[in-house]
Design a protein around this motif. Structure first.
Motif, PDB file in Angstrom:
ATOM      1  N   GLU A 184       0.845  -1.190   0.000  1.00 53.45           N
ATOM      2  CA  GLU A 184       0.000   0.000   0.000  1.00 53.45           C
ATOM      3  C   GLU A 184       0.884   1.245   0.000  1.00 53.45           C
ATOM      4  O   GLU A 184       1.580   1.534   0.969  1.00 53.45           O
ATOM      5  CB  GLU A 184      -0.923   0.020   1.213  1.00 53.45           C
ATOM      6  CG  GLU A 184      -1.874   1.210   1.181  1.00 53.45           C
ATOM      7  CD  GLU A 184      -2.655   1.382   2.472  1.00 53.45           C
ATOM      8  OE1 GLU A 184      -3.855   1.070   2.489  1.00 53.45           O
ATOM      9  OE2 GLU A 184      -2.048   1.829   3.477  1.00 53.45           O
ATOM     10  N   LEU A 199     -10.192  -3.519   2.886  1.00 56.21           N
ATOM     11  CA  LEU A 199     -10.490  -3.249   1.480  1.00 56.21           C
ATOM     12  C   LEU A 199     -11.683  -2.315   1.302  1.00 56.21           C
ATOM     13  O   LEU A 199     -11.785  -1.625   0.278  1.00 56.21           O
ATOM     14  CB  LEU A 199     -10.748  -4.565   0.736  1.00 56.21           C
ATOM     15  CG  LEU A 199      -9.564  -5.541   0.670  1.00 56.21           C
ATOM     16  CD1 LEU A 199      -9.918  -6.738  -0.203  1.00 56.21           C
ATOM     17  CD2 LEU A 199      -8.311  -4.856   0.142  1.00 56.21           C
ATOM     18  N   GLU A 200     -12.575  -2.252   2.301  1.00 55.08           N
ATOM     19  CA  GLU A 200     -13.760  -1.404   2.163  1.00 55.08           C
ATOM     20  C   GLU A 200     -13.413   0.085   2.167  1.00 55.08           C
ATOM     21  O   GLU A 200     -14.236   0.920   1.781  1.00 55.08           O
ATOM     22  CB  GLU A 200     -14.775  -1.699   3.268  1.00 55.08           C
ATOM     23  CG  GLU A 200     -14.285  -1.463   4.684  1.00 55.08           C
ATOM     24  CD  GLU A 200     -13.590  -2.681   5.283  1.00 55.08           C
ATOM     25  OE1 GLU A 200     -13.334  -2.674   6.499  1.00 55.08           O
ATOM     26  OE2 GLU A 200     -13.301  -3.642   4.530  1.00 55.08           O
ATOM     27  N   TYR A 238     -11.256   1.519   0.250  1.00 49.44           N
ATOM     28  CA  TYR A 238     -10.846   1.973  -1.077  1.00 49.44           C
ATOM     29  C   TYR A 238     -12.058   2.331  -1.931  1.00 49.44           C
ATOM     30  O   TYR A 238     -13.112   1.697  -1.845  1.00 49.44           O
ATOM     31  CB  TYR A 238     -10.007   0.906  -1.764  1.00 49.44           C
ATOM     32  CG  TYR A 238      -8.757   0.539  -0.988  1.00 49.44           C
ATOM     33  CD1 TYR A 238      -7.637   1.363  -1.007  1.00 49.44           C
ATOM     34  CD2 TYR A 238      -8.720  -0.612  -0.213  1.00 49.44           C
ATOM     35  CE1 TYR A 238      -6.507   1.045  -0.276  1.00 49.44           C
ATOM     36  CE2 TYR A 238      -7.591  -0.939   0.514  1.00 49.44           C
ATOM     37  CZ  TYR A 238      -6.491  -0.112   0.486  1.00 49.44           C
ATOM     38  OH  TYR A 238      -5.382  -0.422   1.212  1.00 49.44           O
ATOM     39  N   ILE A 285     -11.304   0.149  -7.957  1.00 52.92           N
ATOM     40  CA  ILE A 285     -10.516  -1.058  -8.197  1.00 52.92           C
ATOM     41  C   ILE A 285     -10.156  -1.113  -9.674  1.00 52.92           C
ATOM     42  O   ILE A 285     -11.021  -0.969 -10.548  1.00 52.92           O
ATOM     43  CB  ILE A 285     -11.291  -2.335  -7.805  1.00 52.92           C
ATOM     44  CG1 ILE A 285     -11.707  -2.303  -6.335  1.00 52.92           C
ATOM     45  CG2 ILE A 285     -10.431  -3.570  -8.084  1.00 52.92           C
ATOM     46  CD1 ILE A 285     -12.560  -3.492  -5.923  1.00 52.92           C
ATOM     47  N   PHE A 291      -2.824   3.753  -2.759  1.00 51.39           N
ATOM     48  CA  PHE A 291      -3.128   2.624  -3.637  1.00 51.39           C
ATOM     49  C   PHE A 291      -2.442   1.350  -3.155  1.00 51.39           C
ATOM     50  O   PHE A 291      -1.299   1.369  -2.704  1.00 51.39           O
ATOM     51  CB  PHE A 291      -2.768   2.923  -5.095  1.00 51.39           C
ATOM     52  CG  PHE A 291      -1.342   3.320  -5.351  1.00 51.39           C
ATOM     53  CD1 PHE A 291      -0.394   2.387  -5.759  1.00 51.39           C
ATOM     54  CD2 PHE A 291      -0.939   4.637  -5.200  1.00 51.39           C
ATOM     55  CE1 PHE A 291       0.912   2.750  -6.017  1.00 51.39           C
ATOM     56  CE2 PHE A 291       0.375   5.019  -5.454  1.00 51.39           C
ATOM     57  CZ  PHE A 291       1.307   4.071  -5.854  1.00 51.39           C
ATOM     58  N   ASP A 299      -2.194  -5.686  -5.473  1.00 53.31           N
ATOM     59  CA  ASP A 299      -2.408  -7.091  -5.127  1.00 53.31           C
ATOM     60  C   ASP A 299      -2.002  -7.938  -6.330  1.00 53.31           C
ATOM     61  O   ASP A 299      -2.757  -8.062  -7.302  1.00 53.31           O
ATOM     62  CB  ASP A 299      -3.887  -7.302  -4.769  1.00 53.31           C
ATOM     63  CG  ASP A 299      -4.261  -8.767  -4.589  1.00 53.31           C
ATOM     64  OD1 ASP A 299      -3.371  -9.631  -4.674  1.00 53.31           O
ATOM     65  OD2 ASP A 299      -5.469  -9.043  -4.383  1.00 53.31           O
ATOM     66  N   LYS A 344      -5.100  -6.995  -8.937  1.00 51.17           N
ATOM     67  CA  LYS A 344      -5.970  -5.846  -8.731  1.00 51.17           C
ATOM     68  C   LYS A 344      -5.192  -4.720  -8.040  1.00 51.17           C
ATOM     69  O   LYS A 344      -4.277  -4.977  -7.257  1.00 51.17           O
ATOM     70  CB  LYS A 344      -7.183  -6.215  -7.865  1.00 51.17           C
ATOM     71  CG  LYS A 344      -8.131  -7.224  -8.509  1.00 51.17           C
ATOM     72  CD  LYS A 344      -9.319  -7.492  -7.612  1.00 51.17           C
ATOM     73  CE  LYS A 344     -10.226  -8.567  -8.217  1.00 51.17           C
ATOM     74  NZ  LYS A 344     -10.817  -8.122  -9.489  1.00 51.17           N
ATOM     75  N   TYR A 357      -6.162  -1.359  -5.757  1.00 52.51           N
ATOM     76  CA  TYR A 357      -7.207  -0.655  -5.020  1.00 52.51           C
ATOM     77  C   TYR A 357      -6.749   0.785  -4.789  1.00 52.51           C
ATOM     78  O   TYR A 357      -5.609   1.026  -4.384  1.00 52.51           O
ATOM     79  CB  TYR A 357      -7.457  -1.336  -3.674  1.00 52.51           C
ATOM     80  CG  TYR A 357      -7.897  -2.784  -3.773  1.00 52.51           C
ATOM     81  CD1 TYR A 357      -9.246  -3.120  -3.733  1.00 52.51           C
ATOM     82  CD2 TYR A 357      -6.952  -3.803  -3.890  1.00 52.51           C
ATOM     83  CE1 TYR A 357      -9.645  -4.452  -3.814  1.00 52.51           C
ATOM     84  CE2 TYR A 357      -7.344  -5.130  -3.971  1.00 52.51           C
ATOM     85  CZ  TYR A 357      -8.693  -5.451  -3.932  1.00 52.51           C
ATOM     86  OH  TYR A 357      -9.085  -6.767  -4.018  1.00 52.51           O
ATOM     87  N   LYS A 374      -7.722   4.632  -3.019  1.00 52.70           N
ATOM     88  CA  LYS A 374      -8.522   5.485  -2.148  1.00 52.70           C
ATOM     89  C   LYS A 374      -8.193   6.937  -2.474  1.00 52.70           C
ATOM     90  O   LYS A 374      -7.031   7.356  -2.389  1.00 52.70           O
ATOM     91  CB  LYS A 374      -8.223   5.204  -0.672  1.00 52.70           C
ATOM     92  CG  LYS A 374      -8.929   6.160   0.286  1.00 52.70           C
ATOM     93  CD  LYS A 374      -8.603   5.837   1.738  1.00 52.70           C
ATOM     94  CE  LYS A 374      -9.134   6.912   2.686  1.00 52.70           C
ATOM     95  NZ  LYS A 374     -10.571   7.152   2.517  1.00 52.70           N
TER      96      LYS A 374
END
Length: 390
Positions: free
Chosen positions: A148, A167-168, A170, A173, A282, A285, A290, A292, A294
């Motif tokens: 991250e 993860l919630e 962010y 995706i 960010f 993964d 992926k 993610y 924010k």
């Protein structure tokens, strides 16, 4: 509001097809804790970190657009064995044969990476040397962990478990496909043309798309683009060729997500870089391919404001290497800058080159008095920063 330079620095390294895919799948990592932190030093929008190899500390660029790289000096110091040779291609499509080796151990903070495949390169570019890094923490090393990035706090949080991150939190995706060297490639679209973007933390700019000048000029309103001529970027194997490029403001699709009013420029590569990414936290993964993101509240207006020219140092002289065309800018390509306000460029010593390359004397000024030398004539101008794209 940010003043933008007309050229950007980036390293994009693509390994030749004859490289071993298994070579970049090799290695593993040990973490002391479930989640660890890597401190970053942000230099001109490029993230650097400290690494330790056999008790010696080095500075490495953290670059998802490249494989892991060590300097030729480190290769010799460690007395490593060459695994094979393969071609490497930089962002300007220059190719060189480079050797490759396996690094037994790299320590980054409390993380210990073992048996990491690495390219071996001589860092000869004088602009590159100004950043003071000795190698690259590349995508193949980073792919062993969840990372991250937080540029505003100058750190990377890492873990071997995705569950270490919420993860919630962010907003967005992005899906990607990794190259052999693990660099994330994201599909996108600009003006109905399909593109493949390299997600590149070694690129200091925002978003770069291929050169297609006449097509863009016919599709974008005049107040949303500018035409530049000259050298617009610096990469691993040297500067770009003198060329005409466009910088513009427009919407763009990255994966299937629409991003409005983004600043985009053209060149030899198709990239997503740090000027765009620093607006987000960010998480990458590599297990599920992926990214993610924010969103971070950013008060900067996305606009292009500058004096309309850029310069580099050549043989001790500050030479204008790029300028915005079709605007009232009296500076020409090839002009030698003699003075800006009270600063005399002819007094710069070679050992001070990096200081003035990384910190332009005019950077925080709105108005400058400039003296240039053109065909043995000294010319004086008063220049104001102009907003070329609002």
């Amino acid at each position: 509001m940010k003043t933008r330079l007309l050229f950007t620095f980036f390293i994009l390294l693509i390994i030749g097809c004859n490289s071993s895919k298994r070579f970049y799948n090799s290695g593993y990592v040990n973490l002391k804790n479930d989640i660890e932190e890597i401190d970053l030093n942000i230099v001109n929008d490029l993230p650097l970190c400290k690494v330790e190899i056999e008790g010696k500390t080095y500075s490495f660029l953290v670059d998802t657009g490249a494989p892991t790289v060590i300097s030729d000096e480190i290769f010799k110091t460690l007395n490593l064995k060459e695994s094979y040779k393969s071609s490497m291609t930089d962002s300007q499509n220059r190719k060189r044969q480079e050797k490759f080796a396996v690094i037994p151990q790299i320590k980054i903070g409390n993380l210990i990476f073992k048996d990491i495949g690495s390219a071996v390169i001589k860092f000869e570019n004088k602009e590159l040397k100004c950043f003071g890094f000795d190698g690259i923490v590349g995508a193949n090393l980073l792919s062993h962990i969840f990372c991250e990035f937080n540029y505003q706090e100058s750190k990377i949080l890492v873990s071997k478990n995705l569950t270490a991150f919420s993860l919630e939190r962010y907003d967005l995706i992005l899906n990607f496909n990794p190259k052999n060297q693990k660099t994330p490639i994201i599909n996108g679209k600009f003006l109905n043309k399909n593109l493949s973007f390299t997600f590149d933390t070694g690129f200091a700019g925002s978003i770069k798309i291929p050169n297609n000048l006449e097509y863009y000029k016919n599709k974008i309103s005049e107040d949303k683009f500018i035409l530049s001529n000259g050298i617009n970027s610096i990469s691993l194997y040297g500067t770009s060729i003198t060329n005409k490029t466009i910088e513009l403001k427009n919407e763009i699709y990255i994966d299937n997500l629409l991003f409005k009013d983004e600043l985009i420029d053209t060149g030899e590569s198709t990239l997503i870089g740090n000027e765009f990414l620093k607006n987000y936290i960010f998480l990458i993964d590599w297990k599920s391919n992926k990214i993610y993101l924010k969103s971070i509240i950013n008060s900067d207006k996305k606009q292009v404001k500058s004096f309309g020219f850029s310069y580099l140092f050549d043989k001790g002289k500050a030479i204008v290497v790029s300028k915005i065309e079709e605007k009232k800018i009296p500076i020409n390509l090839g002009d030698e800058i003699i003075r800006i306000d009270d600063f005399d460029f002819t007094t710069i010593k070679s050992e001070d080159y990096c200081k003035y390359y990384l910190n332009k004397v005019e950077k925080d000024k709105e108005v400058i008095d400039i003296t240039i030398k053109r065909e043995n004539n000294l010319l004086n101008f008063k220049l104001e920063k102009q907003t070329f794209i609002k």
